[in-house]
Design a protein around this motif. Sequence first.
Motif, PDB file in Angstrom:
ATOM      1  N   GLY A  18       0.793  -1.232   0.000  1.00  0.00           N
ATOM      2  CA  GLY A  18       0.000   0.000   0.000  1.00  0.00           C
ATOM      3  C   GLY A  18       0.820   1.275   0.000  1.00  0.00           C
ATOM      4  O   GLY A  18       0.272   2.376   0.041  1.00  0.00           O
ATOM      5  N   SER A  19       2.145   1.152  -0.074  1.00  0.00           N
ATOM      6  CA  SER A  19       3.009   2.338  -0.051  1.00  0.00           C
ATOM      7  C   SER A  19       3.042   3.055  -1.394  1.00  0.00           C
ATOM      8  O   SER A  19       3.554   4.164  -1.499  1.00  0.00           O
ATOM      9  CB  SER A  19       4.430   1.948   0.346  1.00  0.00           C
ATOM     10  OG  SER A  19       4.972   1.032  -0.602  1.00  0.00           O
ATOM     11  N   GLY A  20       2.500   2.412  -2.425  1.00  0.00           N
ATOM     12  CA  GLY A  20       2.535   3.007  -3.758  1.00  0.00           C
ATOM     13  C   GLY A  20       3.742   2.586  -4.566  1.00  0.00           C
ATOM     14  O   GLY A  20       4.051   3.186  -5.594  1.00  0.00           O
ATOM     15  N   ARG A  21       4.425   1.540  -4.137  1.00  0.00           N
ATOM     16  CA  ARG A  21       5.664   1.124  -4.802  1.00  0.00           C
ATOM     17  C   ARG A  21       5.436   0.769  -6.269  1.00  0.00           C
ATOM     18  O   ARG A  21       6.284   1.035  -7.115  1.00  0.00           O
ATOM     19  CB  ARG A  21       6.317  -0.033  -4.048  1.00  0.00           C
ATOM     20  CG  ARG A  21       5.469  -1.268  -3.973  1.00  0.00           C
ATOM     21  CD  ARG A  21       6.002  -2.310  -3.016  1.00  0.00           C
ATOM     22  NE  ARG A  21       5.064  -3.435  -2.999  1.00  0.00           N
ATOM     23  CZ  ARG A  21       5.055  -4.382  -2.091  1.00  0.00           C
ATOM     24  NH1 ARG A  21       5.928  -4.359  -1.103  1.00  0.00           N
ATOM     25  NH2 ARG A  21       4.192  -5.366  -2.154  1.00  0.00           N
ATOM     26  N   LYS A  22       4.280   0.172  -6.609  1.00  0.00           N
ATOM     27  CA  LYS A  22       3.999  -0.199  -7.995  1.00  0.00           C
ATOM     28  C   LYS A  22       3.842   1.041  -8.874  1.00  0.00           C
ATOM     29  O   LYS A  22       4.442   1.137  -9.946  1.00  0.00           O
ATOM     30  CB  LYS A  22       2.746  -1.068  -8.085  1.00  0.00           C
ATOM     31  CG  LYS A  22       2.390  -1.470  -9.500  1.00  0.00           C
ATOM     32  CD  LYS A  22       1.030  -2.128  -9.550  1.00  0.00           C
ATOM     33  CE  LYS A  22       0.585  -2.387 -10.961  1.00  0.00           C
ATOM     34  NZ  LYS A  22       0.542  -1.208 -11.818  1.00  0.00           N
ATOM     35  N   SER A  23       3.040   2.013  -8.420  1.00  0.00           N
ATOM     36  CA  SER A  23       2.841   3.244  -9.199  1.00  0.00           C
ATOM     37  C   SER A  23       4.159   3.981  -9.389  1.00  0.00           C
ATOM     38  O   SER A  23       4.468   4.460 -10.488  1.00  0.00           O
ATOM     39  CB  SER A  23       1.836   4.161  -8.498  1.00  0.00           C
ATOM     40  OG  SER A  23       0.586   3.534  -8.387  1.00  0.00           O
ATOM     41  N   VAL A  24       4.938   4.062  -8.318  1.00  0.00           N
ATOM     42  CA  VAL A  24       6.238   4.741  -8.387  1.00  0.00           C
ATOM     43  C   VAL A  24       7.162   4.004  -9.344  1.00  0.00           C
ATOM     44  O   VAL A  24       7.777   4.603 -10.232  1.00  0.00           O
ATOM     45  CB  VAL A  24       6.874   4.836  -6.978  1.00  0.00           C
ATOM     46  CG1 VAL A  24       8.325   5.290  -7.068  1.00  0.00           C
ATOM     47  CG2 VAL A  24       6.072   5.779  -6.087  1.00  0.00           C
ATOM     48  N   ALA A  25       7.271   2.690  -9.172  1.00  0.00           N
ATOM     49  CA  ALA A  25       8.194   1.890  -9.985  1.00  0.00           C
ATOM     50  C   ALA A  25       7.863   1.993 -11.471  1.00  0.00           C
ATOM     51  O   ALA A  25       8.753   2.195 -12.303  1.00  0.00           O
ATOM     52  CB  ALA A  25       8.160   0.435  -9.534  1.00  0.00           C
ATOM     53  N   ASP A  26       6.586   1.841 -11.806  1.00  0.00           N
ATOM     54  CA  ASP A  26       6.207   1.880 -13.218  1.00  0.00           C
ATOM     55  C   ASP A  26       6.428   3.262 -13.824  1.00  0.00           C
ATOM     56  O   ASP A  26       6.841   3.380 -14.985  1.00  0.00           O
ATOM     57  CB  ASP A  26       4.758   1.429 -13.394  1.00  0.00           C
ATOM     58  CG  ASP A  26       4.589  -0.078 -13.175  1.00  0.00           C
ATOM     59  OD1 ASP A  26       5.595  -0.814 -13.236  1.00  0.00           O
ATOM     60  OD2 ASP A  26       3.443  -0.513 -12.934  1.00  0.00           O
ATOM     61  N   SER A  27       6.187   4.317 -13.056  1.00  0.00           N
ATOM     62  CA  SER A  27       6.439   5.677 -13.552  1.00  0.00           C
ATOM     63  C   SER A  27       7.929   5.916 -13.780  1.00  0.00           C
ATOM     64  O   SER A  27       8.336   6.459 -14.811  1.00  0.00           O
ATOM     65  CB  SER A  27       5.886   6.716 -12.573  1.00  0.00           C
ATOM     66  OG  SER A  27       4.482   6.629 -12.495  1.00  0.00           O
ATOM     67  N   VAL A  28       8.753   5.480 -12.818  1.00  0.00           N
ATOM     68  CA  VAL A  28      10.205   5.634 -12.957  1.00  0.00           C
ATOM     69  C   VAL A  28      10.708   4.777 -14.107  1.00  0.00           C
ATOM     70  O   VAL A  28      11.524   5.221 -14.928  1.00  0.00           O
ATOM     71  CB  VAL A  28      10.916   5.263 -11.639  1.00  0.00           C
ATOM     72  CG1 VAL A  28      12.429   5.187 -11.840  1.00  0.00           C
ATOM     73  CG2 VAL A  28      10.581   6.262 -10.537  1.00  0.00           C
TER      74      VAL A  28
END
Length: 195
Positions: A18-28
Motif C-alpha cells: 500500500g506504499s505506492g511502490r507499484k505506481s512509483v516503480a512503473d512511472s520511474v
Amino acid sequence: MGDLKDRELIFVFTGPDGSGRKSVADSVGTTLGLSKVLSYATRKPRPGEVNGQDYHFITPELYDQLAAEGGFIESVTIRETHYGLRDKDIERNFQNKGCIYLILNPEGAEKLKQTYGEHVIRLFIYADRNTIETRQLAEGLTEEDVAMRLSHYEADMAYQLQCEHAFENYDLSHTVFDITNTLETYLKRNLEERD
C-alpha cells in the motif's frame, strides 16, 4: 544465476503493502526506459491489475510444476498465494536492456540481494500507516483486507535500514522525480563504464 556483467543493474522497488511502490516503480521505469521483470502469482488479479502487465497470473498447479523444475530464483507464500520470480526472465530482460526493475516485498528483495549482490539496488518506498490505510480503503478494500495487509507493516518498515535508498511517497510526481534523479547517477555510471 547470479552471474551478471558489471554494467547490469537490478533496481528493486520494495516497501510496505500500500506504499505506492507499484505506481512509483512503473512511472520511474517508463521515464528511464527500464525493462520490467514480472513475478508470477497464483491469485486472481485485483481490480485494475492486468495479466502480463502487473504479474503473470497462473494456476497453483502450473506454479508447482515450475517450482519442481527449479524455475524460481525467489518464491514466497503470502496468505496462501504463491509469488515467484524466474531467473530466466531476468536474463532475458538483460539481453534487451542493461538495467531492469522489479517490484517485490521486502522478503523477495532480500533474496534477490543475496543472489545478485551489488548488482541489486533496493529502493524502499513508504508512507505512514494511516496514509496507507486511507489509500487502501479508497481503493475499495474491506477493513478486514486492509488490516490483514497492514499486519506486516512494522516488519516491512524495519527493512528500510537495509536498503540502499528510501523515499517517502506522499506525492507521486515528487517521489518519481527524486527517484529518477537518484537512478540517473547509476545509469550515467554505467554509460561511462561502457566507453
